[in-house]
Write an enzyme that holds these catalytic residues in place. Sequence first.
Site, PDB file in Angstrom:
ATOM      1  N   ARG A 113       0.732  -1.131  -0.094  1.00 12.41           N
ATOM      2  CA  ARG A 113       0.015   0.103  -0.032  1.00 12.41           C
ATOM      3  C   ARG A 113       0.974   1.308  -0.032  1.00 12.41           C
ATOM      4  O   ARG A 113       2.016   1.236   0.266  1.00 12.41           O
ATOM      5  CB  ARG A 113      -0.939   0.238   1.050  1.00 12.41           C
ATOM      6  CG  ARG A 113      -0.152  -0.016   2.551  1.00 12.41           C
ATOM      7  CD  ARG A 113      -1.262  -0.052   3.595  1.00 12.41           C
ATOM      8  NE  ARG A 113      -0.542  -0.096   4.973  1.00 12.41           N
ATOM      9  CZ  ARG A 113      -0.830   0.051   6.135  1.00 12.41           C
ATOM     10  NH1 ARG A 113      -2.154   0.226   6.077  1.00 12.41           N
ATOM     11  NH2 ARG A 113      -0.497  -0.118   7.314  1.00 12.41           N
ATOM     12  N   GLU A 152      -3.039   7.870   5.332  1.00 14.85           N
ATOM     13  CA  GLU A 152      -1.350   7.763   5.943  1.00 14.85           C
ATOM     14  C   GLU A 152      -0.571   7.875   4.593  1.00 14.85           C
ATOM     15  O   GLU A 152       0.299   7.276   4.228  1.00 14.85           O
ATOM     16  CB  GLU A 152      -0.816   6.547   6.826  1.00 14.85           C
ATOM     17  CG  GLU A 152      -1.513   6.582   7.967  1.00 14.85           C
ATOM     18  CD  GLU A 152      -1.029   5.365   8.928  1.00 14.85           C
ATOM     19  OE1 GLU A 152      -0.122   4.580   8.442  1.00 14.85           O
ATOM     20  OE2 GLU A 152      -1.187   5.636  10.151  1.00 14.85           O
ATOM     21  N   GLU A 311      -6.848   6.943  14.809  1.00 14.58           N
ATOM     22  CA  GLU A 311      -6.421   5.310  15.149  1.00 14.58           C
ATOM     23  C   GLU A 311      -5.669   5.033  16.117  1.00 14.58           C
ATOM     24  O   GLU A 311      -4.755   6.120  16.540  1.00 14.58           O
ATOM     25  CB  GLU A 311      -5.902   4.731  13.938  1.00 14.58           C
ATOM     26  CG  GLU A 311      -6.528   4.750  12.571  1.00 14.58           C
ATOM     27  CD  GLU A 311      -5.460   4.074  11.502  1.00 14.58           C
ATOM     28  OE1 GLU A 311      -4.369   3.285  11.907  1.00 14.58           O
ATOM     29  OE2 GLU A 311      -5.677   4.239  10.503  1.00 14.58           O
TER      30      GLU A 311
HETATM   31  C1  GLA Z   1      -1.918   2.436  10.346  1.00 19.54           C
HETATM   32  C2  GLA Z   1      -3.015   2.137   9.181  1.00 19.54           C
HETATM   33  C3  GLA Z   1      -3.999   1.236   9.329  1.00 19.54           C
HETATM   34  C4  GLA Z   1      -3.273  -0.101   9.965  1.00 19.54           C
HETATM   35  C5  GLA Z   1      -2.599   0.295  11.402  1.00 19.54           C
HETATM   36  C6  GLA Z   1      -1.972  -1.000  12.055  1.00 19.54           C
HETATM   37  O1  GLA Z   1      -2.000   3.175  11.262  1.00 19.54           O
HETATM   38  O2  GLA Z   1      -3.502   3.467   8.792  1.00 19.54           O
HETATM   39  O3  GLA Z   1      -4.521   0.754   8.113  1.00 19.54           O
HETATM   40  O4  GLA Z   1      -2.335  -0.712   9.374  1.00 19.54           O
HETATM   41  O5  GLA Z   1      -1.509   1.307  10.865  1.00 19.54           O
HETATM   42  O6  GLA Z   1      -1.161  -0.545  13.081  1.00 19.54           O
END
Ligand code: GLA
Length: 670
Positions: A113, A152, A311
């Site tokens: 990704r 991200e 998150e």
């Molecule tokens: C990042 C991503 C999520 C996931 C988390 C796992 O923050 O945005 O999609 O992969 O890490 O810790």
Amino acid sequence: MANLNQRLLRLWHGGDYNPEQWPRDVWTEDVSMMLDTEYHVATLGVFSWVKLEPREGEFDFEWLDDIIARLSASDRYFILSTPSAAPPAWMSKKYPEIIRTGADRVRRLHGNRVNYNFSSPIYQEKCRIMATKLAERYGNHPNLLAWHVSNEYGGADYSAESATAFREWLKIKFNHDLAALNEAYWTAFWSHSFTDWSEIDPPGGPYGETAVQGLTVDWRRFTTDQTVAFMEIEAAPLRAISPHVPITTNMMGTYPELNYRKFAPYLDFISWDSYPAFTGPMTEARTWIAAAFRHDLMRGLKRGTPWLLMEYSPGSSNWYESMALKRPGVHRFEGWQAVAHGADGVQYFQWRQSRGSQEQFHGAVVSHGSSRTARVYQEVRQLGHELAEWPEVIGSVPKPEVALIFDWESWWALEAACGPTQRPKRYPETATDYYGYFWQSGIPTDVIGMDDSLDDYKIVVAPMAYSLRPGFAERIEAFVAAGGHVVLTYLSGWTDENSLVFTEGFLGPLQTVLGITSEEIDVLPKEATVPVFYNNEQYAAHDFCELIHPTTAETVAEYAGEFYAGRAAVTQNTFGNGTATYVAFRHDDRFLRDLLDPIVRRAEIVHPFPGELPDGVTVQVREGEEATYFFLLNANPHGATLSTNDGEVIHLPPYGVEIRKLAVAGAMDE
Ligand code: GLA
């Protein structure tokens, strides 16, 4: 008073939800468990591209319509993401140029990704179309709380398209004047002068230029600007079609590759993903000081407004060196800690653990087996119910009297510099050390950039402010002249914004306010120390001993070893109504406390709690129109005790959190 979104006036609790990985009977169970856990806000659509557009130009929104209808029927809300963080395989195969080219100048293959070429016109167009479709279909949905643009953003792209865009960026920066670029980059050195714009390639990687510091830093500036421009390709249709829906993107704290300050003007609120390292030191307050620093760094991108913890992990993250479990109580502490620093909601990655692929072992609210009695589920549930009891907190904000300057561009310049050491220079760690003093003293702190206004503060600390942007020294001067207190350290003001040393030498335009000049720096061998005397106490300098000369400043600490014994190690200059302190050496926390305590007293910083807080305990403050909220946080695996102004004794259990409320015109109540 600002809110994340007027549609949901409570502390948000929810997180990433990927129903597309599951059959629909599981969705029924999901919604029921969301009701049980006070999980109100599901983030949908992150990484959903192939489900939304299974074949080029053929869109399928039926599944998303269905889950949104189910969530809404149960009074749940949603944040909708654009899926650009991972293009589908059909797209990569048909248009391989959308895939990222690495620093080794080799184009990657499909997969993983954030593996896209943000400069590819094809990818940009595909992202624009997708964002437009999502906005047209869901932009007016009453339960839509925000757009979550991509996921991200990160890294650089070295494709031909990015190289061309970089050259155009440079032409704008240098006003089409190649001689000015050569001068700024000092390219006469090693015959690196450019005679045509086309000769300039992206620097870095195993084969590229690493010897022209100005070029290296500009490449990073360009990468930030190009990423922001890419974000805008998605954000623009969202904004145009649904102007009332706020836009955000999830950031990553001290992520080194992007200057997040450049994103902030395009976002309606800041959100970020916090994953403190739990590889053992979870039990150390330092882990939580570092987390607090990042919260305040992110909050500082849009000062005075609420932000969202987009998150964090309900359990352990599978990408840690080892997956230590979060100890009982840590989850609650972590959530409230974010709120204490100004978050108006806490969200998770993710709702339900995936059965397969990369993140099958990453912590989630619903673990494998779907048990409602699982420890993690229960801790999430408890936090969800607690957050539901404090809707009044939203919109209140920290209003610190202290600011710490953390600047990505200066960090890049410091890292790009060949010297004064090849060992890690520890910029974020040093900033965290300074921040930690205020955290431990219960003094809320803003973390701001070099371009930000200093008007609201009594104390400004700027550790290792290596590369100065125009106007910074003038702002520091005005701040101190007006009665502010500034603290700067070794390795400050070495260069201007183009990584050129100031013609007047180190510290450049900061020499006047500091009342010193700086001549050399002694970098000590790894374990070596040099004694320093301050207030008749002995301390140890390690790593860096800068050799400075007071002009108008007073010497307040001296080196007591090496050929520079007796010379200034800390100076203080009275300038107008304030003071400017320079710390010439790297020190430990004991010295920092002994140095900063009197400065805090002189600045008359208001402490919410008197006396010393127990180690690992802090108090953070949010001010609202009707009340002020004090968050008492114990970052220790053991209990702690503290006293209020009126002598009340408060016991906090391990990882304990307590909220005290003081009505604006009244007395503290519980
Ligand atoms: C990042 C991503 C999520 C996931 C988390 C796992 O923050 O945005 O999609 O992969 O890490 O810790």
